[in-house]
Design an enzyme around this catalytic site. Structure first.
Site, short mmCIF file in Angstrom:
data_model
loop_
_atom_site.label_atom_id
_atom_site.label_comp_id
_atom_site.label_asym_id
_atom_site.label_seq_id
_atom_site.Cartn_x
_atom_site.Cartn_y
_atom_site.Cartn_z
N ASP A 231 45.49 37.02 40.01
CA ASP A 231 46.23 36.06 40.82
C ASP A 231 46.84 36.86 41.97
O ASP A 231 46.89 38.09 41.93
CB ASP A 231 47.31 35.33 39.99
CG ASP A 231 47.77 34.04 40.69
OD1 ASP A 231 47.49 33.88 41.91
OD2 ASP A 231 48.42 33.20 40.04
C1 BGC Z 1 48.70 30.92 42.73
C2 BGC Z 1 47.21 30.69 42.57
C3 BGC Z 1 46.55 30.64 43.91
C4 BGC Z 1 46.85 31.92 44.66
C5 BGC Z 1 46.23 31.98 46.04
C6 BGC Z 1 49.00 32.10 43.64
O1 BGC Z 1 50.34 32.15 43.93
O2 BGC Z 1 49.28 31.14 41.48
O3 BGC Z 1 47.00 29.49 41.88
O4 BGC Z 1 45.18 30.44 43.77
O5 BGC Z 1 48.26 32.04 44.82
O6 BGC Z 1 46.85 31.08 46.88
#
Ligand code: BGC
Length: 750
Positions: A231
């Site tokens: 993530d």
């Molecule tokens: C979120 C993800 C997301 C990623 C990219 C993170 O903060 O938890 O779900 O895909 O950011 O935006």
């Protein structure tokens, strides 16, 4: 160019291989230009494409190119229709192809452990079976067009509070039965090209560094073939993560030198780096054909119609007293509530999309030539209620046959990044409902919210309630379709609506303290808790009304000879209104040695039936439907015994149950000195040995067990066999040895 012409890790230097395991910027894979490896874009997800306007690492979540905003998962989950989810997936992929996005980051299948969870709007369900069997449609749909998905957030990411670091302390059984199965099903059924690991720690280990999770379970047990990415900002140690099985750090931390050094000094084997880097090359190769498509343009209006259909299936009719809905021809209608004009159609955070267009309910009513008297009723900010808005609303309400009151949560109330503090909707809206219902009792409430809100404080003042969740950009048209009766609502709750927030079993441990949160409720999440422990709920899991009237009968269940069961039922539409019903199958273990929920969803089928029509549905349950995760075996285990196969239309509306005796999987734990006498007696090898021991007692060669006296016998039955001497004195140890020696002789187990 054929696959075999593409470069492999063998063609790359150590530095190039290290570079592939980190992004080029926040939204691009690392390219190796000289070696023919492009740096494709990957971006959110999950209910539409959120492509930042600038390709140079712009992270402003609200500045993205227009894309179709489909209903977020909270809505689509209520469809119980993997086919519409697949169609949404296909449409999203077409938008990715136009915008040259190789992987769209979703679906997010984390369990809604607690309704306060800030991302409940973009997660699917409190039930892992439902979450997995619906969200799989996103993966099949997107990937059928040659674009990748990212199944996220692996794993146990169920809250926003301290999400980057909190340790979710969860037992193996709850992990396997609740928090992992949605991932497991999608990996096994659809092979997502990527998986995104969670921010949080799982039992103390950051998910990005958890080799048990990323390698043992995901790859070795489930057979995952794709890559794992972090993530955004979840990778805190490149070397530890690569060792654990994380292929890609996002966004880059510009620490490739650490990876190179780790290979040189042996903390990371080159073989492992090769494996991780090759995964990245394979991903690029899978997406090449779609990314090399030139000049593709998707059909904006066709996608808007897919969004409408998805929205139609997402709505759940909770209450319809006296058939207040649909609005009939000739009835005068007051439409009250700012949400009717300014729809709340998606949640906040990384999933926030700039829609291609947006249709409010008022727009849609006008499109149909419906004349309505509109009053905004309240503002969407936190300002005190403005009396003039109330007065205007009351005036409209008192003149109308029916009032459609649009209530819900304003955008600021729920988003990625924080958990909610309350389930209540703003007090000024409820006060307005009270005032309106006193001048006109014919009120139907239409709710817009991403996660469950409390209904019990006010539901008696509404004759109708539609839980519309967040319906995406074309929710206005879909609402008009349902409200004016062109389409019968068919959505079913994917999440229980409790009477009160504090009824939720996870509240005891929410949201944790000092860096950890204990999942003390174990497997008893959502209806598994409410139904097992007989708690009253406002609306049960699986519930949803319709304008049609259905009957489910002729239910049969027959073992399929492979450890599974084939369930058949007839579902009939008894009314003169076309509509869809969801036939739900729950398995209810009747005799069990471990604690089990009273029943669990193990199959479902959405069936559309024209007025008066019937259909037979066939739902196959595999042996897993009867299994629990045994910590003793470290594996799934099906006990021999009776299982109720329940078929119905919600977890609390079971049309009929068929009881089946199943032989179980025959697994047995080896007996030892800590096994109880009862366990010995129940075991096919141990039982005869106990009989033999008793016979020795009869002829005086061992102490005699007094079967006649029930109480010591049952007391004894529950004791480990190494404790005989407590009851029978000195000879007890000889009895223990007799059992163990004989068992060792017969089985070879010492
Ligand atoms: C979120 C993800 C997301 C990623 C990219 C993170 O903060 O938890 O779900 O895909 O950011 O935006």
């Amino acid at each position: 160019m054929s696959n075999t012409e593409y470069p492999t890790v063998k063609d790359l230097t150590l530095e190039e291989k290290a570079s592939l395991t980190s992004g080029q910027d926040a939204w691009h894979l690392q390219s190796v230009e000289g070696k023919g490896i492009p740096g494709y874009m990957i971006t959110d997800g999950p209910h539409g494409l959120r492509k930042a306007d600038s390709s140079t690492g712009n992270v402003d979540v609200n500045q993205s190119v227009p894309a179709t905003c489909f209903p977020p998962a909270a809505g689509m989950a209520s469809s119980w229709d993997p086919d519409i989810v697949d169609r949404v997936g296909q449409a999203m992929a077409e938008e990715c192809i136009q915008e040259k996005v190789a992987v769209i980051l979703g679906p997010g299948v984390n369990i809604k452990r607690n309704p306060l969870g800030g991302r409940c709007f973009e997660f699917w369900s409190e039930d892992p079976y439902l979450a997995g069997h619906e969200a799989v449609g996103i993966v099949t749909g997107v990937q059928s067009k040659g674009v990748g998905t990212s199944l996220k957030h692996f794993a146990v990411n169920n809250q926003e509070t301290n999400r980057m670091h909190v340790s979710a302390r969860v037992g193996q059984r709850a992990l396997r039965e609740i928090y992992l199965p949605a991932f497991e099903h999608i990996v096994k059924a659809a092979q997502p090209w990527t998986v995104m690991c969670a921010y949080n720690r799982v039992n103390g280990v950051h998910a990005a560094q958890d080799s048990w999770l990323l390698t043992k379970v995901l790859r070795d047990e489930w057979g995952f073939k794709g890559i794992v990415m972090s993530d955004w900002g979840a990778d805190h140690d490149r070397v530890a993560s690569l060792n654990a099985g994380l292929n890609l750090e996002m966004p880059p931390s510009f620490t490739d030198d650490q990876v190179v050094k780790a290979v040189q000094d042996g903390r990371l084997s080159e073989k492992q780096l090769n494996r991780m880097a090759q995964g990245m090359i394979d991903l690029v190769n899978k997406t090449r054909p779609a990314m090399q498509t030139q000049g593709y343009k998707y059909d904006v209006e066709a996608h808007n119609q897919v969004a409408r259909q998805a929205a139609l299936e997402s709505m759940v009719l909770l209450k319809n007293e006296g058939g207040i809905l649909p609005v009939k021809q000739g009835e005068s209608v007051a439409v009250i509530g700012e949400f009717a004009r300014t729809p709340r159609y998606q949640g906040g955070g990384s999933s926030h999309i700039t829609p291609t267009r947006i249709t409010s309910f008022l727009d849609a009513a006008a499109d149909r030539g419906q004349v309505v008297d509109f009053a905004p009723g309240f503002t969407l900010d936190e300002a005190e209620q403005d009396q003039s808005l109330t007065n205007q609303a009351l005036q409209a309400a008192s003149k109308a046959d029916k009032v459609l009151l649009f209530m819900g949560l304003p955008e600021e109330a729920e988003s990625e990044g924080f958990d909610r503090k309350t389930l209540d909707i703003p007090a000024k809206q409820i006060e307005l409902l009270e005032a309106i219902s006193s001048v006109n009792p014919n009120v139907a409430v239409i709710l817009s919210n991403g996660s469950v809100v409390s209904l019990t404080p006010w539901r008696d003042q509404a004759r109708g309630i539609i839980e519309a969740w967040l319906l995406g950009q074309n929710g206005g048209q879909a609402l008009a379709d349902v409200i004016y009766g062109d389409v019968s609502p068919s959505g079913k709750l994917a999440q229980t609506i409790p009477m009160d927030l504090y009824d939720d079993p996870s509240m005891v441990n929410w949201p944790g303290e000092e860096g950890h949160v204990d999942y003390g409720e174990g497997i008893y999440v959502g209806y598994r808790y409410y139904d097992t422990f007989h708690k009253e709920v406002a609306y049960p899991f699986g519930f949803g009304l319709s304008y049609s009237e259905f009957k489910i009968d002729d239910i049969r269940a027959l073992p399929d000879g492979r450890g599974g069961v084939r369930v058949t039922a007839r579902v009939s539409n008894l009314s003169d209104v076309d509509g869809a019903q969801v036939v739900q199958v729950y398995v209810a273990p009747r005799s069990h040695r471990v604690s089990r929920p009273v029943h669990e969803l193990k199959g479902f089928r959405r069936v559309f039936l024209k007025a008066g029509q019937s259909a037979e549905v066939v739902i196959d349950l595999d042996s897993r439907a009867f299994a629990y995760w045994s910590e003793a075996y470290g594996d799934w285990h099906v006990e021999k015994g009776t299982y109720g196969i329940q078929v119905g239309s919600s977890s609390r509306d079971i049309s009929a149950q068929v009881d089946l005796d199943l032989p179980g999987d025959g697994k047995r734990l080896p007996l030892n000195e800590w096994s109880t006498l009862r366990e010995w007696e129940d075991d096919p090898v141990g039982g005869p040995i106990v009989q033999k021991m008793k016979a020795e007692g009869e002829v005086g060669r061992l102490p005699k067990l007094d079967d006649a006296d029930d109480s010591p016998a049952s007391f004894l039955a529950g004791m480990p066999i190494n404790s005989f001497s407590v009851l029978v004195g000195e000879g007890g140890t000889r009895m223990t040895s007799f059992l163990l020696d004989e068992y060792a002789r017969q089985t070879g187990v010492q």
